[in-house]
Design a protein around this motif. Structure first.
Motif: not given
Length: 299
Positions: A157-165
């Motif tokens: 899983m390629d997650l978006p950067p950061g620590t969001g929703d």
């Protein structure tokens, strides 16, 4: 599955018994009564999240090469581009085929032996995704549950950067085997990488290790090696937090060329390809350790 360390152990056993009057047959599996009870992704053995504290560190490049590298080892692999606001994976693998659907389930296309799903397949070209948190949660959940992933050894899983929703949704709904933290050597990237580490720690998710991107540049003209973004940052981060260092990938024009051509670097030969292959092998080895540890605890 397809852990080089485990394969080497099996080879050592066969060599040790080569002269014995025995037929050597080796297998490894988790007993049914010790398997995970979670039915969110019943056919997927391992879910690997690839994350970074900030954008621009090559997280998607790392996710694509990890997925393609695992497939090269012979594993059954899926790649879920969960970066809903900036999906790049289809471009990186030149995935022109779109998912098919019968109105109820989605059949993902394949490239390099990897099943692919991305928001980029579902939006118009160059259309921005302007969604609030609840909508992100809904679409991520739908794409996970409605896609026919089939039987997979790994879902990367390629997650978006950061620590969001998006990260929160995945941590709360999916049975993650572990996460890979991607960083570059300089302090500003390391500071944000620590935030990602703490996010996974708060949700009791194993971190398989730290991968360092842009770890120096070898000049093709003079042959010199230049540490443009500093050196040793990723390894120091791993050491400080008592995590495995998965390896470093140099800043190489071949990576940019491969992205433009839609061919993962890990599928070819060369110094940079070998660096990606080492990271892939370490991810598989460490995922195996996590699985064995979990099985032992259940026993």
């Amino acid at each position: 599955p397809f852990s080089p360390h485990e394969s080497a152990i099996a080879g050592d056993v066969r060599d040790a018994l080569a002269d014995a009057p025995l037929d050597v047959e080796l297998s490894a599996s988790i007993p049914d009564d010790l398997s995970a009870d979670d039915q969110v992704l019943p056919g997927v053995q391992n879910v690997i999240a690839v994350a970074s504290g900030k954008g621009g560190v090559g997280k998607s490049t790392m996710a694509v090469n990890i997925a393609a590298g695992l497939s090269e080892l012979g594993a059954r692999v899926g790649l879920f581009d969960a970066d809903v606001y900036g999906p790049n994976v289809p471009r990186m693998v030149s995935a022109e085929e779109r998912p098919q659907t019968d109105g109820e389930t989605i059949v993902p296309p394949e490239k390099f032996g990897v099943k692919l799903m991305s928001m980029d397949f579902l939006t118009g070209e160059d259309d921005p995704v302007i969604w609030r948190g609840p909508m992100v949660h809904k679409i991520i959940t739908q794409l996970v549950e409605d896609v026919e992933w089939g039987e997979l050894d790994y879902l990367v899983m390629d997650l978006p950067p950061g620590t969001g929703d998006t990260q929160l949704t995945i941590l709360q709904t999916l049975p993650l085997t572990g996460a890979v933290i991607v960083t570059t050597p300089q302090e500003v990237a390391l500071d944000d990488a620590v935030k990602g580490l703490r996010m996974f720690g708060k949700h009791d998710t194993n971190v398989l290790g730290v991968a360092e991107n842009m770890a120096g540049f070898r000049c093709p003209d003079c042959g010199g090696f230049h540490e443009i973004f500093g050196s040793g940052g990723g390894k120091a981060l791993a050491t400080e937090h008592e995590l495995p260092f998965l390896g470093g990938v140099p800043l190489d024009p071949a990576v940019r060329t491969a992205i433009d051509d839609g061919d993962p670097v890990v599928t070819v030969d060369g110094e940079t390809a070998d660096a990606f292959k080492l990271i892939v092998e370490n991810v598989a080895n460490n995922a195996g350790i996590v699985r064995r540890r979990g099985t032992s605890e259940k026993r």
